[in-house]
Scaffold this motif. Sequence first.
Motif, PDB file in Angstrom:
ATOM      1  N   CYS A  22      -2.970  44.669  43.121  1.00 58.84           N
ATOM      2  CA  CYS A  22      -1.649  44.106  42.819  1.00 58.84           C
ATOM      3  C   CYS A  22      -1.370  44.232  41.330  1.00 58.84           C
ATOM      4  O   CYS A  22      -2.246  43.954  40.499  1.00 58.84           O
ATOM      5  N   LEU A  23      -0.158  44.648  41.011  1.00 54.02           N
ATOM      6  CA  LEU A  23       0.307  44.706  39.628  1.00 54.02           C
ATOM      7  C   LEU A  23       1.359  43.613  39.445  1.00 54.02           C
ATOM      8  O   LEU A  23       2.407  43.651  40.083  1.00 54.02           O
ATOM      9  N   GLY A  24       1.090  42.669  38.576  1.00 54.87           N
ATOM     10  CA  GLY A  24       2.039  41.585  38.318  1.00 54.87           C
ATOM     11  C   GLY A  24       2.922  41.942  37.145  1.00 54.87           C
ATOM     12  O   GLY A  24       2.543  41.748  35.984  1.00 54.87           O
ATOM     13  N   ILE A  25       4.115  42.453  37.419  1.00 54.35           N
ATOM     14  CA  ILE A  25       4.955  43.009  36.358  1.00 54.35           C
ATOM     15  C   ILE A  25       5.927  41.996  35.761  1.00 54.35           C
ATOM     16  O   ILE A  25       6.590  42.293  34.772  1.00 54.35           O
ATOM     17  N   GLY A  26       6.027  40.812  36.352  1.00 54.24           N
ATOM     18  CA  GLY A  26       6.965  39.812  35.854  1.00 54.24           C
ATOM     19  C   GLY A  26       6.380  38.995  34.721  1.00 54.24           C
ATOM     20  O   GLY A  26       5.166  38.941  34.512  1.00 54.24           O
ATOM     21  N   ALA A  27       7.252  38.358  33.960  1.00 53.94           N
ATOM     22  CA  ALA A  27       6.852  37.446  32.890  1.00 53.94           C
ATOM     23  C   ALA A  27       8.068  36.626  32.477  1.00 53.94           C
ATOM     24  O   ALA A  27       9.212  37.006  32.759  1.00 53.94           O
ATOM     25  N   SER A  28       7.810  35.520  31.796  1.00 54.28           N
ATOM     26  CA  SER A  28       8.892  34.605  31.436  1.00 54.28           C
ATOM     27  C   SER A  28       9.666  35.041  30.201  1.00 54.28           C
ATOM     28  O   SER A  28      10.751  34.531  29.947  1.00 54.28           O
ATOM     29  N   GLU A  29       9.120  35.969  29.420  1.00 51.00           N
ATOM     30  CA  GLU A  29       9.788  36.395  28.200  1.00 51.00           C
ATOM     31  C   GLU A  29       9.342  37.809  27.831  1.00 51.00           C
ATOM     32  O   GLU A  29       8.258  38.253  28.232  1.00 51.00           O
ATOM     33  N   ALA A  43       8.120  39.082  25.158  1.00 52.80           N
ATOM     34  CA  ALA A  43       6.872  39.156  24.400  1.00 52.80           C
ATOM     35  C   ALA A  43       5.645  39.094  25.297  1.00 52.80           C
ATOM     36  O   ALA A  43       4.530  39.362  24.842  1.00 52.80           O
ATOM     37  N   ARG A  44       5.844  38.730  26.557  1.00 50.98           N
ATOM     38  CA  ARG A  44       4.735  38.686  27.510  1.00 50.98           C
ATOM     39  C   ARG A  44       4.859  39.788  28.565  1.00 50.98           C
ATOM     40  O   ARG A  44       4.173  39.732  29.590  1.00 50.98           O
ATOM     41  N   THR A  45       5.713  40.727  28.345  1.00 52.77           N
ATOM     42  CA  THR A  45       6.001  41.756  29.354  1.00 52.77           C
ATOM     43  C   THR A  45       5.508  43.120  28.904  1.00 52.77           C
ATOM     44  O   THR A  45       6.003  43.686  27.918  1.00 52.77           O
TER      45      THR A  45
END
Length: 326
Positions: free
Chosen positions: A184-191, A193-195
Amino acid sequence: MTGPVLVYAPDRGIGDLMWHLPTIRAIAATTPEGRVVLVARPSSRAAEVLKVEPSVARVLYAPHYKDKFKGVRETLDFFRLCKAEAPRAVWVLEKIDRPAIAAFLAGVPERRGFGLGHGQERFLNRGPFLPKAMRPAHRIDKLAAFEKVHGLVVESREPALRLDPEAVAAVKARYADRPGPWLCLGIGASEPARTWPAERFAQTAARLSDLFGTVFWVGGPHEAEIAKAAIRDLPNNIVACDLPLDQSAALIALSAGFLGNDSGALNVAAAVGTPCVGLMGTAPVPAYSRWLSRLDGGGGRIGDITVDQAAEAVRARFLAEGWAEG
């Protein structure tokens, strides 16, 4: 004494919720019924994530406001909630004073919280409190210290998230024809700078194609198009951004490994016991779980992490830990 025990966890992320699970369970274990009512932010999606968690009887949501009257509104909201629930105790897993004030005004008999030298302490009647010196500490360290001073028994910081059997069955049925092992690749992030760039995820997936039969791209619905554009004609890569949260967690749990941004999905991977490599940007989460290893570009710059570094981090653990057999 009648009435439930309320646990107020005001952090907004799914990952934050995972960190709090051992503490919530420990508080529940001190009650005759073995369960608490959790008060959380809607963005934590606690009702979905903890759907089958035995220590949580119910989840109630406390909205987070951003206007100039947010303090008053949040205090009134929790006051009304306390009057409606008539709890015998409230545990505030933070230093904020609003829920403490509300619980005091509502006449809740037992009120506990972090303290940390803040005004909250004036409205609590069960110490001890965490010292002011702990204010800069990470939330996980504060939780551990709070557990210790209140005599809560926590044998492990592992969240050990329970999965809905129906969600697991649905994922197995949907992807029954997809060859393993799965990544699994977790491509989401809250901002931002974390992507990590989606193109680098695609390049990493290509580098690891000899190890994994299928690569699933996990994120929110708004990330589906980003994933499709990055994958293009890359074989055996599946966009799984349309899954409901319980099925997304099940997919991660059924996978051999996980590579992703510092996000809720990464914390879910650690929580369900899937070996995971976290790509760290600003304010990186500590390696609190034995399943989690961190890859940090340095100076909070997630963009400094290279494809070579990401692919090698996954490959090394895959071979050393026998992911294919797991």
